[in-house]
Design an enzyme around this catalytic site. Structure first.
Site, PDB file in Angstrom:
ATOM      1  N   GLU A  12       0.943  -1.063   0.139  1.00  0.00           N
ATOM      2  CA  GLU A  12       0.030   0.019   0.092  1.00  0.00           C
ATOM      3  C   GLU A  12       0.864   1.239   0.067  1.00  0.00           C
ATOM      4  O   GLU A  12       0.795   2.045   0.860  1.00  0.00           O
ATOM      5  CB  GLU A  12      -0.893   0.074   1.148  1.00  0.00           C
ATOM      6  CG  GLU A  12      -1.954  -1.257   1.052  1.00  0.00           C
ATOM      7  CD  GLU A  12      -2.962  -1.057   2.132  1.00  0.00           C
ATOM      8  OE1 GLU A  12      -2.690  -0.376   3.177  1.00  0.00           O
ATOM      9  OE2 GLU A  12      -4.104  -1.727   1.961  1.00  0.00           O
ATOM     10  N   GLU A  28      -5.416  -8.490  -1.041  1.00  0.00           N
ATOM     11  CA  GLU A  28      -6.243  -8.273   0.199  1.00  0.00           C
ATOM     12  C   GLU A  28      -7.509  -8.033  -0.052  1.00  0.00           C
ATOM     13  O   GLU A  28      -7.730  -7.067  -1.082  1.00  0.00           O
ATOM     14  CB  GLU A  28      -5.840  -7.216   1.165  1.00  0.00           C
ATOM     15  CG  GLU A  28      -4.065  -7.111   1.604  1.00  0.00           C
ATOM     16  CD  GLU A  28      -3.908  -6.170   2.467  1.00  0.00           C
ATOM     17  OE1 GLU A  28      -4.544  -5.481   3.028  1.00  0.00           O
ATOM     18  OE2 GLU A  28      -2.411  -6.150   2.610  1.00  0.00           O
TER      19      GLU A  28
HETATM   20  P1  P53 Z   1      -7.154  -2.931   9.247  1.00  0.00           P
HETATM   21  C1  P53 Z   1      -6.546   1.541   5.733  1.00  0.00           C
HETATM   22  C2  P53 Z   1      -7.791   1.388   4.701  1.00  0.00           C
HETATM   23  C3  P53 Z   1      -7.496   0.325   3.629  1.00  0.00           C
HETATM   24  C4  P53 Z   1      -6.370  -0.618   4.061  1.00  0.00           C
HETATM   25  O1  P53 Z   1      -6.912  -3.067   7.742  1.00  0.00           O
HETATM   26  C5  P53 Z   1      -5.489  -0.448   5.172  1.00  0.00           C
HETATM   27  C6  P53 Z   1      -5.434   0.506   5.837  1.00  0.00           C
HETATM   28  C7  P53 Z   1      -4.591   0.604   7.234  1.00  0.00           C
HETATM   29  O2  P53 Z   1      -5.264   0.295   8.372  1.00  0.00           O
HETATM   30  O3  P53 Z   1      -4.561  -1.545   5.177  1.00  0.00           O
HETATM   31  C8  P53 Z   1      -4.366  -2.784   4.821  1.00  0.00           C
HETATM   32  O4  P53 Z   1      -6.314  -3.813   9.960  1.00  0.00           O
HETATM   33  C9  P53 Z   1      -3.091  -2.996   5.138  1.00  0.00           C
HETATM   34  C10 P53 Z   1      -3.101  -4.214   6.285  1.00  0.00           C
HETATM   35  C11 P53 Z   1      -4.471  -4.246   7.132  1.00  0.00           C
HETATM   36  C12 P53 Z   1      -5.765  -4.412   6.184  1.00  0.00           C
HETATM   37  O5  P53 Z   1      -5.685  -3.349   5.227  1.00  0.00           O
HETATM   38  O6  P53 Z   1      -7.078  -1.527   9.740  1.00  0.00           O
HETATM   39  O7  P53 Z   1      -2.191  -3.546   4.115  1.00  0.00           O
HETATM   40  O8  P53 Z   1      -2.063  -4.374   6.855  1.00  0.00           O
HETATM   41  O9  P53 Z   1      -4.348  -4.856   8.276  1.00  0.00           O
HETATM   42  C13 P53 Z   1      -6.890  -4.005   7.204  1.00  0.00           C
HETATM   43  O10 P53 Z   1      -8.595  -3.250   9.452  1.00  0.00           O
END
Ligand code: P53
Length: 490
Positions: free
Chosen positions: A200, A389
């Protein structure tokens, strides 16, 4: 048509959120190790001790960490640091990989912790114990025919590099990253062929002025930080190809599909500019090997003057990625009009979309947005894509008999898999799908455990308690069936 027969189904994690063992076997601390837990309402904080010995905290993000004069990062006794233990993947990896294999994973996305290989980041020689750990994990995956998909940097710059050098806004970081990336490619040659350089990468600018109030100097620092990461990424791509021509190396973009909130042409333009700043800026540099035309407008808006050398421009050209990979969780709205109904979530802002439902953390459920993103991005870059993801962070309830009925998660995945199928039928070359947090882990945004994503439940809680016991949720058996049928039996 549907999914190609060699489609890579699997799950995704990141070292700092699952490994734990934060100070074992020579690992040095990363920023996440001095970051507290938080919640949807309360931001995570980075802790430090100032020059007078006071315990202090600041709300921040990777791109903006700046310690006051004379201060140093520190873990404070009164705080909990959920990443220290993660879900202890470090000691459970065999058990976890066995469960991934039971679901039929073809691939597993994980990251390497930089400070496990280079504890401070600026050493000449890597930590052998760190190398050994990852080699064992990759071998364990291969034992079950699971292809590792490895992120080289997932939010975890060694803390020392931030404290001593000021982090990525310092050009020196490129050199340290080059050494680290070379070690990864050389040491894990033959074990890993799919690589992602920076997770990201666009987060650094996406959040500016959106999730955080930003001053002009924050923009300057963020764009320079990004430029250094672009160059480091390009170096890694070039080096990765030289070390092993089999390597497929991708960028990784935080994909959020934004829509104009009204048909006011001013909103249409604002939305386009949002795509440029938040999504295209990074993908364009990493896929096309040069800055896009609109970059000048973005820099000028905040009087940003970048230090870009002639050699940087050559390096960017020579280090374009083989594939475009991204995360996809939600869509958002852009408008120039007054917002009446505001989305209030973690890392979400702007107007609420009345056609969509929102998660407990304020993330919009929008599978159509995934189809839109896939088709838009494939059309722009014409290279293989991977959804690395996607998932739903939700509260799970453990029943008395230990079962977990997460039908909401199954619904989320079903609709997103349908969306991918439509994009594939429309010609998109999609190669992989790795769901986020395929095993419960620490949330990046909030530091919570209770924001759960997994097919596998982990008995660990926000107060740090729990046995770390693993158990399959209903979605575990469902996903197994999905993989078995190559995405047909949903
Ligand atoms: P969490 C923000 C918005 C979209 C994706 O996020 C993001 C974030 C940062 O929080 O991060 C990605 O754990 C990232 C992962 C993360 C996952 O999305 O906040 O690549 O490390 O855990 C989910 O719910």
């Amino acid at each position: 048509m549907g999914f190609p027969k060699d489609f890579l189904w699997g799950g995704a994690t990141a070292a700092n959120q699952c490994e734990g063992a934060w100070n074992e076997d020579g690992r040095g601390p990363a920023l996440t190790d001095v970051t507290t837990g938080g919640s949807v309402k309360e931001s995570r904080q980075v802790t430090y001790i100032d020059k007078d010995g006071n315990h202090c905290r600041m709300v921040t993000s990777e791109g903006q960490v700046q310690l006051p004069e004379g201060a140093h990062f520190a873990c404070l006794d009164e705080c909990l640091y959920p990443n220290h233990d993660g879900i202890d993947f470090y000691h459970h990896y065999k058990e976890d990989i066995k469960m991934f294999a039971e679901m039929g994973y073809k691939t597993f996305r994980m990251s390497i912790s930089w400070s496990r290989l280079y504890p401070n980041g600026d050493e000449e020689q890597p930590n052998q114990k760190g190398i050994e750990f990852y080699r064992n994990v990759f071998k364990e995956l291969r034992k079950y025919g699971i292809e590792p998909l490895v992120t080289i940097w997932h939010f975890d710059t060694p803390l020392y590099l931030i404290e001593k050098y000021g982090g990525w806004s310092n050009r020196k970081l490129i050199e340290f990253f080059d050494r680290y990336a070379r070690t990864c490619f050389e040491e894990f040659k033959g074990l890993v062929k799919y690589w992602l350089t920076f997770n990201e990468i666009n987060n650094t600018i996406m959040g500016l002025g959106l999730f955080y109030e930003a001053k002009e100097e924050d923009y300057q620092r963020a764009y320079q930080h990004l430029h250094h990461q672009f160059v480091a990424s390009a170096h890694a791509v070039k080096m990765g190809h030289e070390i092993d021509p089999e390597n497929m190396i991708g960028c990784m973009i935080c994909g959020i599909t934004s829509y104009p909130a009204t048909c006011d042409p001013k909103d249409i333009i604002a939305n386009r500019h949002q795509w440029e700043k938040s999504i295209f800026y990074c993908g364009d540099v990493q896929c096309f090997g040069k800055y896009p035309t609109y970059a000048k407008r973005l820099w000028d808006e905040h009087q940003v003057k970048l230090d870009i050398t002639e050699q940087d421009l050559i390096d960017l050209k020579e280090g374009t990625v083989d594939m475009y990979t991204f995360s996809y969780y939600m869509s958002s709205l852009v408008t120039t009009h007054e917002i009446k109904d505001q989305v209030g979530g973690n890392f979400t802002t702007g107007a609420k979309n009345e056609y969509l439902k929102y998660s407990d953390w304020g993330w919009a459920f929008d599978p159509d947005g995934l189809q839109y993103y896939l088709e838009m991005i494939y059309d722009r870059y014409q290279r293989p894509l991977m959804v690395v993801e996607n998932g739903l962070g939700a509260f799970d309830t453990v029943e008395e008999d230990g079962s977990i009925h997460d039908s909401y998660r199954i619904d989320y995945y079903r609709d997103h898999i349908e969306a991918m199928k439509k994009a594939i039928d429309n010609g998109v070359d999609l190669r992989a799908y790795t769901t986020w947090g395929c095993i419960d882990l620490v949330s990046a945004g909030t530091g919570e455990m209770r924001k759960r994503y997994g097919f596998i439940y982990v008995d660990k809680h926000d107060d740090g308690t729990g046995t770390m016991k693993r158990s399959p949720k209903d979605s575990f058996y469902w996903y197994k069936k999905v993989i078995e049928s190559n995405g047909e039996d949903l």
